[in-house]
Design a protein around this motif. Structure first.
Motif, PDB file in Angstrom:
ATOM      1  N   ARG A  93      -5.822 -10.318   4.302  1.00 57.04           N
ATOM      2  CA  ARG A  93      -4.650 -11.205   4.361  1.00 57.04           C
ATOM      3  C   ARG A  93      -3.363 -10.496   3.973  1.00 57.04           C
ATOM      4  O   ARG A  93      -2.290 -10.838   4.460  1.00 57.04           O
ATOM      5  N   SER A  94      -3.449  -9.547   3.067  1.00 60.39           N
ATOM      6  CA  SER A  94      -2.247  -8.810   2.653  1.00 60.39           C
ATOM      7  C   SER A  94      -2.631  -7.385   2.297  1.00 60.39           C
ATOM      8  O   SER A  94      -3.770  -7.118   1.895  1.00 60.39           O
ATOM      9  N   ALA A  95      -1.676  -6.483   2.438  1.00 57.69           N
ATOM     10  CA  ALA A  95      -1.941  -5.081   2.147  1.00 57.69           C
ATOM     11  C   ALA A  95      -2.320  -4.916   0.680  1.00 57.69           C
ATOM     12  O   ALA A  95      -1.724  -5.554  -0.193  1.00 57.69           O
ATOM     13  N   PRO A  96      -3.303  -4.091   0.389  1.00 54.51           N
ATOM     14  CA  PRO A  96      -3.796  -3.956  -0.987  1.00 54.51           C
ATOM     15  C   PRO A  96      -2.824  -3.195  -1.885  1.00 54.51           C
ATOM     16  O   PRO A  96      -2.143  -2.276  -1.436  1.00 54.51           O
TER      17      PRO A  96
ATOM     18  N   SER B 188      -6.024  11.332  -6.358  1.00 58.01           N
ATOM     19  CA  SER B 188      -6.719  10.235  -7.043  1.00 58.01           C
ATOM     20  C   SER B 188      -6.028   8.932  -6.717  1.00 58.01           C
ATOM     21  O   SER B 188      -4.826   8.881  -6.479  1.00 58.01           O
ATOM     22  N   HIS B 189      -6.805   7.858  -6.657  1.00 59.80           N
ATOM     23  CA  HIS B 189      -6.224   6.529  -6.518  1.00 59.80           C
ATOM     24  C   HIS B 189      -7.167   5.526  -7.161  1.00 59.80           C
ATOM     25  O   HIS B 189      -8.357   5.713  -7.225  1.00 59.80           O
ATOM     26  N   ARG B 190      -6.599   4.432  -7.629  1.00 62.15           N
ATOM     27  CA  ARG B 190      -7.424   3.475  -8.344  1.00 62.15           C
ATOM     28  C   ARG B 190      -8.141   2.538  -7.378  1.00 62.15           C
ATOM     29  O   ARG B 190      -7.722   2.324  -6.250  1.00 62.15           O
ATOM     30  N   ASN B 191      -9.222   1.945  -7.828  1.00 66.89           N
ATOM     31  CA  ASN B 191      -9.980   1.016  -7.004  1.00 66.89           C
ATOM     32  C   ASN B 191      -9.175  -0.238  -6.736  1.00 66.89           C
ATOM     33  O   ASN B 191      -8.374  -0.680  -7.566  1.00 66.89           O
ATOM     34  N   LEU B 192      -9.409  -0.816  -5.607  1.00 64.52           N
ATOM     35  CA  LEU B 192      -8.735  -2.066  -5.259  1.00 64.52           C
ATOM     36  C   LEU B 192      -9.202  -3.208  -6.147  1.00 64.52           C
ATOM     37  O   LEU B 192      -8.430  -4.062  -6.546  1.00 64.52           O
TER      38      LEU B 192
ATOM     39  N   ILE C 274      -8.498  -0.240   3.494  1.00 63.71           N
ATOM     40  CA  ILE C 274      -7.449   0.736   3.821  1.00 63.71           C
ATOM     41  C   ILE C 274      -7.455   1.049   5.308  1.00 63.71           C
ATOM     42  O   ILE C 274      -6.409   1.059   5.973  1.00 63.71           O
ATOM     43  N   SER C 275      -8.635   1.305   5.874  1.00 63.69           N
ATOM     44  CA  SER C 275      -8.723   1.675   7.296  1.00 63.69           C
ATOM     45  C   SER C 275      -8.214   0.564   8.193  1.00 63.69           C
ATOM     46  O   SER C 275      -7.556   0.827   9.209  1.00 63.69           O
ATOM     47  N   HIS C 276      -8.485  -0.684   7.818  1.00 67.72           N
ATOM     48  CA  HIS C 276      -7.993  -1.808   8.631  1.00 67.72           C
ATOM     49  C   HIS C 276      -6.468  -1.830   8.637  1.00 67.72           C
ATOM     50  O   HIS C 276      -5.842  -1.986   9.697  1.00 67.72           O
ATOM     51  N   PHE C 277      -5.873  -1.701   7.460  1.00 65.74           N
ATOM     52  CA  PHE C 277      -4.417  -1.813   7.393  1.00 65.74           C
ATOM     53  C   PHE C 277      -3.708  -0.623   8.032  1.00 65.74           C
ATOM     54  O   PHE C 277      -2.622  -0.766   8.593  1.00 65.74           O
ATOM     55  N   VAL C 278      -4.317   0.537   7.974  1.00 69.80           N
ATOM     56  CA  VAL C 278      -3.722   1.686   8.664  1.00 69.80           C
ATOM     57  C   VAL C 278      -3.742   1.446  10.170  1.00 69.80           C
ATOM     58  O   VAL C 278      -2.729   1.639  10.864  1.00 69.80           O
ATOM     59  N   LEU C 279      -4.887   1.006  10.692  1.00 63.22           N
ATOM     60  CA  LEU C 279      -4.972   0.754  12.135  1.00 63.22           C
ATOM     61  C   LEU C 279      -4.116  -0.440  12.544  1.00 63.22           C
ATOM     62  O   LEU C 279      -3.626  -0.495  13.679  1.00 63.22           O
ATOM     63  N   ARG C 280      -3.926  -1.375  11.646  1.00 62.32           N
ATOM     64  CA  ARG C 280      -3.020  -2.489  11.951  1.00 62.32           C
ATOM     65  C   ARG C 280      -1.613  -1.933  12.193  1.00 62.32           C
ATOM     66  O   ARG C 280      -0.893  -2.396  13.091  1.00 62.32           O
TER      67      ARG C 280
ATOM     68  N   MET D 189       0.862  -1.184   0.000  1.00 57.81           N
ATOM     69  CA  MET D 189       0.000   0.000   0.000  1.00 57.81           C
ATOM     70  C   MET D 189       0.898   1.233   0.000  1.00 57.81           C
ATOM     71  O   MET D 189       1.688   1.433   0.923  1.00 57.81           O
ATOM     72  N   GLU D 190       0.789   2.030  -1.026  1.00 55.79           N
ATOM     73  CA  GLU D 190       1.648   3.200  -1.168  1.00 55.79           C
ATOM     74  C   GLU D 190       0.866   4.466  -0.841  1.00 55.79           C
ATOM     75  O   GLU D 190      -0.246   4.670  -1.323  1.00 55.79           O
ATOM     76  N   ILE D 191       1.432   5.310  -0.007  1.00 57.22           N
ATOM     77  CA  ILE D 191       0.784   6.554   0.383  1.00 57.22           C
ATOM     78  C   ILE D 191       1.276   7.672  -0.538  1.00 57.22           C
ATOM     79  O   ILE D 191       2.477   7.882  -0.682  1.00 57.22           O
TER      80      ILE D 191
END
Length: 456
Positions: free
Chosen positions: A28-31, A8-12, A93-99, A1-3
């Motif tokens: 299971r893995s960062a998008p 703009s960002h593309r859909n997962l 995204i919110s899950h991986f940030v809080l992780r 996951m790149e910040i």
């Protein structure tokens, strides 16, 4: 996951992938997507509101049906997105940030793991049976449904288990799964499942326990791995951009800042003594009383009480008069003007950087460490049991409510202890819980002002 900073960002998921994706992401893995820096923080805060709401509900002992309603409402309010196609991305995204935020210490990991698993359980229960089976397939759960012949052979024993839990007896169309007993430790520990020859017979409405155990195990392992990556590289590489955000998020206060009084525009200096008795939370009432008794407070107390008074509507002139009247009795008028008046004006944005300083939240107050002679901090955390009981008694908390408050204190639920105090003194429930001293004051005034108005 790149910040990234672009807007703009593309859909997962592409449109084709979205149709086949599980209803609940398994994280299971960062998008592989780009995330705007502002979304990085705002998405995480929205999810944190959900997790903290769940934590509060569980701590308050809400019933299962109440919790289901609470979680549904929390998710609907906080995890929506102006573009429907982005809701799934926001979830992931919110899950991986809080992780990343909560991987950093054992206590943080423990809380995040518990709350994410609770959220997963409720979301899983909301799914259709077909969607639940799809999640089971995603976890590669290979157990098969018990066939008719085996069901008939154990039907009586299944009925005994159902009766022991006060549930309806299983019928011929009921679906049971035969799984190794170690896969459902929660059901085994609660004696809520039939065990036979090393297997547990799990009803379809109990499958959440099996799936949640696998989810918990997966998340627990990835939190450890994330912590290793954080400490070995990410923290240093992102020290000027992401690290300050990550380190601040877990202690974020998520409510209004109360830097300006909103509902009760101004309080009068002549009314402050009465308001302290009726509408100040214990932390502020204690400092107020000590100021009146000693005619002095150390810096921590002056900041905590002073910003609170500013937030409830004490204007600068009255604040100077209030502090001057007390301090001059001990240090003299000249010393007050020379050493203390500047700080008061500074808090109101009239000196120095001209910053509009914000009253302290419960989290900041609880996290403080008062020293000898200090009176700031959270009484529920820092008082001895004897002193806390005495202080609550002076406020008017009855003996029955007192025990409920003390039970929360023993379990370190300090904000819930304050919430129970509020409810005991005002006679009404406070479903949102107390998260800020100024919220306590405002909510108290909402209740007391109509009564005051009706009596005049």
């Amino acid at each position: 996951m790149e910040i990234v900073r672009p807007h703009s960002h593309r859909n997962l998921f592409s449109s084709n992938d979205a149709a086949s994706a599980p209803t609940i992401p398994l994280y299971r893995s960062a998008p592989p997507l780009e995330v705007r820096l502002e979304d990085f923080e705002s998405f995480a805060i929205d999810r944190l509101r959900v997790l903290k709401g769940i934590s509060d509900g569980l701590s308050r002992g809400k019933k299962p049906d109440e919790m289901e309603k609470l979680v549904s409402e929390l998710w609907k309010v906080n995890m929506r997105h102006q573009h429907a196609s982005e809701v799934l991305n926001k979830d992931i995204i919110s899950h991986f940030v809080l992780r990343l935020v909560y991987c950093r210490t054992e206590d943080l990991r423990k809380w995040f793991l518990s709350m994410e698993c609770a959220l997963f359980r409720y979301r899983f229960r909301f799914l259709t049976a077909e969607a639940q089976r799809a999640i089971m397939d995603e976890f590669d759960i290979t157990c098969k449904a018990v066939n008719i012949m085996e069901f008939e052979s154990i039907k009586e024993k299944l009925g005994q288990v159902a009766r022991s839990m006060g549930q309806p007896l299983p019928t011929g169309d009921a679906i049971f799964y035969k799984v190794p007993f170690e896969d459902v430790p929660e059901l085994v520990a609660g004696r809520r499942v039939l065990l036979s020859q090393g297997y547990a017979y799990v009803a379809m409405n109990q499958v959440v326990s099996l799936v949640a155990t696998l989810f918990r195990s997966q998340l627990s392992k990835t939190l450890i791995l994330t912590n290793r990556k954080w400490t070995s590289s990410i923290r240093e590489q992102e020290k000027h951009r992401l690290t300050p955000i990550v380190e601040a998020l877990c202690s974020s206060y998520l409510g209004p800042d109360f830097s300006q009084p909103k509902e009760y525009a101004e309080i009068s200096l002549k009314d402050i003594d009465q308001l302290a008795k009726t509408s100040f939370p214990l932390c502020m009432r204690h400092q107020f009383d000590k100021l009146k008794e000693d005619h002095h407070l150390k810096h921590g107390g002056r900041m905590q009480l002073g910003l609170f008074l500013k937030g409830v509507g004490l204007n600068l002139d009255d604040a100077l008069a209030f502090w001057r009247a007390e301090f001059s009795k001990k240090v003299g008028l000249e010393k007050f003007e020379k050493e203390y008046a500047y700080t008061i004006r500074h808090n109101y944005g009239k000196e120095g950087k001209r910053t509009d300083y914000t009253p302290y939240s419960c989290y900041k107050i609880i996290s403080s460490t008062p020293g000898a002679g200090d009176h700031h901090g959270c009484p529920y955390r820092h008082f001895s049991e004897e002193n806390l009981r005495a202080a609550l008694s002076r406020m008017g908390v009855n003996s029955r409510a007192m025990e409920d408050v003390m039970n929360k204190v023993r379990n370190r639920h300090y904000q819930l202890a304050c919430t129970l105090t509020f409810e005991a003194l005002h006679g009404v429930p406070c479903d949102a819980g107390i998260n800020h001293p100024n919220q306590y004051f405002n909510d108290s005034q909402k209740i007391l002002q109509p009564k005051k108005d009706s009596s005049t």
